[in-house]
Write an enzyme that holds these catalytic residues in place. Structure first.
Site, PDB file in Angstrom:
ATOM      1  N   HIS A  74     -27.216  -5.453  -0.075  1.00  0.00           N
ATOM      2  CA  HIS A  74     -26.099  -6.328  -0.536  1.00  0.00           C
ATOM      3  C   HIS A  74     -24.717  -5.678  -0.155  1.00  0.00           C
ATOM      4  O   HIS A  74     -24.670  -5.113   1.025  1.00  0.00           O
ATOM      5  CB  HIS A  74     -26.089  -6.656  -2.111  1.00  0.00           C
ATOM      6  N   GLU A 111     -24.927  -3.850  -8.499  1.00  0.00           N
ATOM      7  CA  GLU A 111     -25.962  -3.031  -7.672  1.00  0.00           C
ATOM      8  C   GLU A 111     -25.555  -2.781  -6.211  1.00  0.00           C
ATOM      9  O   GLU A 111     -26.005  -1.829  -5.671  1.00  0.00           O
ATOM     10  CB  GLU A 111     -27.176  -4.295  -7.461  1.00  0.00           C
ATOM     11  N   HIS A 166     -31.787  -0.412  -2.978  1.00  0.00           N
ATOM     12  CA  HIS A 166     -31.777  -1.301  -4.001  1.00  0.00           C
ATOM     13  C   HIS A 166     -31.881  -0.961  -5.446  1.00  0.00           C
ATOM     14  O   HIS A 166     -32.344   0.073  -5.667  1.00  0.00           O
ATOM     15  CB  HIS A 166     -32.691  -2.567  -3.819  1.00  0.00           C
ATOM     16  N   GLU A 248     -36.608  -0.112  -4.935  1.00  0.00           N
ATOM     17  CA  GLU A 248     -35.884  -0.543  -6.256  1.00  0.00           C
ATOM     18  C   GLU A 248     -35.857   0.564  -7.138  1.00  0.00           C
ATOM     19  O   GLU A 248     -36.880   1.028  -7.593  1.00  0.00           O
ATOM     20  CB  GLU A 248     -36.679  -1.554  -6.631  1.00  0.00           C
TER      21      GLU A 248
END
Length: 284
Positions: A74, A111, A166, A248
């Site tokens: 992101h 995040e 992430h 993640e």
């Protein structure tokens, strides 16, 4: 009387020579310090000031010559460009949004801020081990990059390994980390047939080292406790031609995981786990 006159003359001559330094090295008047990487051999046979380079400590730079791409998921300012990140891009077998804003903890820690912080820590650790490190973004872009460009950055760098960082946004009570592996995909511009095997090996080493470094357990809501999940819907994996995985690091919407993700000391441990996993993979 003759001896007395010679001493000052010799001393003056030595001081003139010393002030000139070593013209070959271009360091007039300089001398190696305790921190210098050069040392004068005790019997070099050359003129004063001749230096010999210390040999490199290869054991301290185990990733010398390797290229690693770290992909911070992101972007902290994606939220300011909704129409641009919402546009569709080709991921080979389908189309998908250019990018998203990502998730956040209940207290508002994004995040995108987490991924950028951890990625910078990983970069510093990998560089200390001799690797060339490329970040897909370093907080220096207005938005994105889009998922197809994230893959292309790794491809163009001819990366020996690529890791996308992430954190998840699952329901509270769903805890732990997991590593996403590329499925065998072929269609359009996607062909992962050459990277599924090495990507799995990279993922397995990341699971082992991330768990050891952080004390976190593999996700209790996917992967059957292995910490591994195969997916065919991520453009960053589908379009990659180099070994690549997503990690993640935890669930931002679970209070216990969020307490770790927002802790700088824990993020440093996470970075060390990712770095060691990459190192283990690259050293075979």
């Amino acid at each position: 009387m003759v001896l007395t006159a010679l001493v000052p003359a010799c001393l003056a001559g030595w001081l003139i020579w010393d002030s000139m330094g070593d013209p070959e090295n271009g360091d007039a008047g300089s001398r190696p310090t305790a921190d210098s990487t050069s040392i004068a051999p005790p019997h070099s046979g050359g003129p004063p000031g001749t230096a010999t380079k210390r040999p490199k400590d290869d054991a301290a730079r185990p990733l010398a010559g390797k290229v690693v791409v770290i992909d911070p998921g992101h972007n902290p300012t994606n939220r300011d460009h909704p129409s641009r990140i919402a546009r569709s891009v080709d991921i080979g077998t389908a189309t998908k949004e250019c990018d998203t804003t990502g998730t956040a903890t209940n207290s508002g820690y994004a995040e995108a801020s987490f991924t950028l912080d951890v990625s910078r820590r990983v970069r510093a650790l990998l560089q200390a081990r001799g690797a060339k490190v490329v970040l897909t973004q370093d907080g220096d872009r207005a938005y994105g990059p889009c998922v197809d460009e994230r893959a292309e950055i790794g491809n163009e760098a001819h990366a020996d390994a690529a890791v996308s960082v992430h954190a998840d946004g699952a329901a509270a009570g769903q805890r732990g980390f997991h590593v996403i592996l590329p499925a065998s995909v072929r269609g359009g511009g996607a062909d992962t047939s050459g990277i599924t095997g090495p990507s799995r090996r990279l993922g397995e080493r990341l699971v082992r080292e991330f768990r050891a470094a952080t004390g976190s357990e593999p996700a209790n809501y996917m992967g059957d406790g292995t910490g591994l999940k195969v997916r065919d819907d991520l453009g960053g994996l589908n379009l990659s031609t180099v070994p690549k995985v997503f990690i993640e690091c935890g669930n931002m919407r679970d209070p216990k995981d969020a307490a770790q993700l927002t802790d700088a000391a824990w993020r440093e441990r996470a970075a060390r786990g990712i770095t060691q996993g990459i190192t283990d993979f690259l050293n075979g």
